[in-house]
Scaffold this active site. Structure first.
Site, PDB file in Angstrom:
ATOM      1  N   THR A  28     -20.603  -4.159  36.288  1.00  0.00           N
ATOM      2  CA  THR A  28     -21.021  -4.845  35.056  1.00  0.00           C
ATOM      3  C   THR A  28     -20.192  -6.113  34.865  1.00  0.00           C
ATOM      4  OG1 THR A  28     -21.747  -2.801  34.013  1.00  0.00           O
ATOM      5  CG2 THR A  28     -21.131  -4.594  32.533  1.00  0.00           C
ATOM      6  N   SER A  30     -20.065 -10.703  34.358  1.00  0.00           N
ATOM      7  CA  SER A  30     -20.656 -11.954  34.863  1.00  0.00           C
ATOM      8  C   SER A  30     -20.523 -12.094  36.369  1.00  0.00           C
ATOM      9  CB  SER A  30     -19.998 -13.147  34.151  1.00  0.00           C
ATOM     10  OG  SER A  30     -18.593 -13.136  34.380  1.00  0.00           O
ATOM     11  N   ASP A  83     -17.942  -4.157  41.941  1.00  0.00           N
ATOM     12  CA  ASP A  83     -17.760  -4.432  40.513  1.00  0.00           C
ATOM     13  C   ASP A  83     -16.740  -5.554  40.324  1.00  0.00           C
ATOM     14  OD1 ASP A  83     -17.910  -4.178  37.767  1.00  0.00           O
ATOM     15  OD2 ASP A  83     -17.394  -2.050  37.708  1.00  0.00           O
ATOM     16  N   GLY A  84     -16.762  -6.177  39.189  1.00  0.00           N
ATOM     17  CA  GLY A  84     -15.791  -7.205  38.852  1.00  0.00           C
ATOM     18  C   GLY A  84     -14.535  -6.581  38.261  1.00  0.00           C
ATOM     19  N   ALA A  85     -13.623  -7.431  37.798  1.00  0.00           N
ATOM     20  CA  ALA A  85     -12.393  -6.951  37.150  1.00  0.00           C
ATOM     21  C   ALA A  85     -11.878  -8.045  36.225  1.00  0.00           C
ATOM     22  CB  ALA A  85     -11.337  -6.608  38.190  1.00  0.00           C
ATOM     23  N   GLY A  97     -12.962  -3.506  31.780  1.00  0.00           N
ATOM     24  CA  GLY A  97     -13.450  -3.106  30.466  1.00  0.00           C
ATOM     25  C   GLY A  97     -13.607  -4.235  29.485  1.00  0.00           C
ATOM     26  N   GLY A  98     -13.381  -5.479  29.953  1.00  0.00           N
ATOM     27  CA  GLY A  98     -13.569  -6.623  29.057  1.00  0.00           C
ATOM     28  C   GLY A  98     -14.976  -6.670  28.479  1.00  0.00           C
ATOM     29  N   GLY A  99     -15.926  -6.147  29.246  1.00  0.00           N
ATOM     30  CA  GLY A  99     -17.312  -6.102  28.776  1.00  0.00           C
ATOM     31  C   GLY A  99     -17.667  -4.768  28.148  1.00  0.00           C
ATOM     32  N   GLU A 105     -18.066   2.605  34.451  1.00  0.00           N
ATOM     33  CA  GLU A 105     -17.581   1.960  35.676  1.00  0.00           C
ATOM     34  C   GLU A 105     -16.616   2.876  36.429  1.00  0.00           C
ATOM     35  OE1 GLU A 105     -17.761  -2.787  34.564  1.00  0.00           O
ATOM     36  OE2 GLU A 105     -15.946  -1.682  34.088  1.00  0.00           O
TER      37      GLU A 105
HETATM   38  O1  LIG Z   1     -16.568  -3.920  31.124  1.00  0.00           O
HETATM   39  C1  LIG Z   1     -16.707  -4.855  31.901  1.00  0.00           C
HETATM   40  C2  LIG Z   1     -16.215  -4.863  33.278  1.00  0.00           C
HETATM   41  O2  LIG Z   1     -15.062  -4.139  33.515  1.00  0.00           O
HETATM   42  C3  LIG Z   1     -16.233  -6.212  33.985  1.00  0.00           C
HETATM   43  O3  LIG Z   1     -16.355  -5.927  35.345  1.00  0.00           O
HETATM   44  C4  LIG Z   1     -14.998  -7.036  33.738  1.00  0.00           C
HETATM   45  O4  LIG Z   1     -14.840  -7.251  32.349  1.00  0.00           O
HETATM   46  C5  LIG Z   1     -15.077  -8.389  34.453  1.00  0.00           C
HETATM   47  O5  LIG Z   1     -16.133  -9.127  33.931  1.00  0.00           O
HETATM   48  P1  LIG Z   1     -16.415 -10.602  34.384  1.00  0.00           P
HETATM   49  O6  LIG Z   1     -16.872 -10.556  35.814  1.00  0.00           O
HETATM   50  O7  LIG Z   1     -17.491 -11.079  33.454  1.00  0.00           O
HETATM   51  O8  LIG Z   1     -15.153 -11.390  34.205  1.00  0.00           O
END
Ligand SMILES: O=C[C@H](O)[C@H](O)[C@H](O)COP(=O)(O)O
Length: 231
Positions: A28, A30, A83-85, A97-99, A105
């Site tokens: 999840t 961007s 997944d992102g971080a 968990g920023g999102g 996840e």
């Molecule tokens: O809950 C959201 C997730 O852990 C995202 O993978 C994380 O916040 C990174 O999100 P982004 O790719 O938008 O920086």
């Protein structure tokens, strides 16, 4: 390469690890969104995979791109999750968990043979903790849980503010699982494994955003290209 192009580059490299017949976890955020879109392109070109999304937002994207979806009930073991971080620290410890998707996840990553993290260079840090640590909690007993989280952190390091995540209109942010999130402003996390254990032991904490010993690989894209870090 700007940040968006870096995210795209990391996601593009990650797609190379996807093989026909694989069971995928779809992250999840961007950065993961790029991966989901690229997998969708491969599926439309004939790639045969099935996937479990880590959030309702990713489910909607995956459905839009025509990716065949399954659940961990039907498919309890996955091959790879990408997944992102929010932060990638030493030893591929992560803050996520920023999102707000951290609980699903972590469940999906733990059910996967391998977790690959994709990120732009800004996510790579020497010490975790500048990004506030998301802690997902049950709404019931919020005050008591917050106090217990404060004590758990204080046993290890200085506990910073523990604000409840709110939406723009001031209401508590609610996760896909119906829980709330505290964003712990810690500044730095000296011992992620110890903090992960302490937080997991607090009743009312559904999950926290520290991923310790879960990711095997990070694909980090910077202005000059992509590098791979393995644990
Ligand atoms: O809950 C959201 C997730 O852990 C995202 O993978 C994380 O916040 C990174 O999100 P982004 O790719 O938008 O920086």
């Amino acid at each position: 390469m700007n940040v968006e192009a870096q995210k795209r580059a990391a996601a593009t490299r990650a797609v190379e690890f996807v093989r026909p017949g694989m069971r995928l976890g779809l992250g999840t955020g961007s950065t993961a969104k790029h991966f989901v879109e690229l997998v969708g392109e491969r599926v439309r070109a004939g790639l045969d995979i099935i996937a479990v999304p880590t959030s309702e937002a990713t489910r909607a994207d995956a459905e839009r791109y025509g990716i065949p979806l399954t659940t961990l009930d039907e498919t309890p073991e996955l091959d790879v999750t990408v997944d992102g971080a929010d932060e990638i620290g030493p030893g591929l410890t992560l803050i996520k968990g920023g999102g707000g998707a951290l609980l699903r996840e972590k469940i999906v990553a733990a059910a996967s043979g391998r977790m690959i993290v994709i990120a732009d260079e800004s996510k790579a840090v020497e010490t975790l903790g500048r990004f506030p640590l998301p802690i997902e909690i049950a709404p019931f007993g919020y005050g008591a849980t917050e106090k217990a989280i404060h004590s758990a952190i204080a046993g290890l390091q200085s506990p910073g503010p523990l604000p409840l995540r709110r939406t723009k209109d001031g209401h508590a942010f609610v996760t896909d699982g119906g829980h709330w999130i505290i964003d712990a402003a810690l500044g730095r996390i000296d011992d992620p494994a110890a903090l992960a254990r302490a937080l997991a032991a607090v009743p009312g904490v559904m999950e926290h955003g520290l991923f310790v010993g879960i990711a095997q690989m990070a694909i980090v894209a910077g202005p000059d290209g992509v590098r791979i870090v393995e644990r």
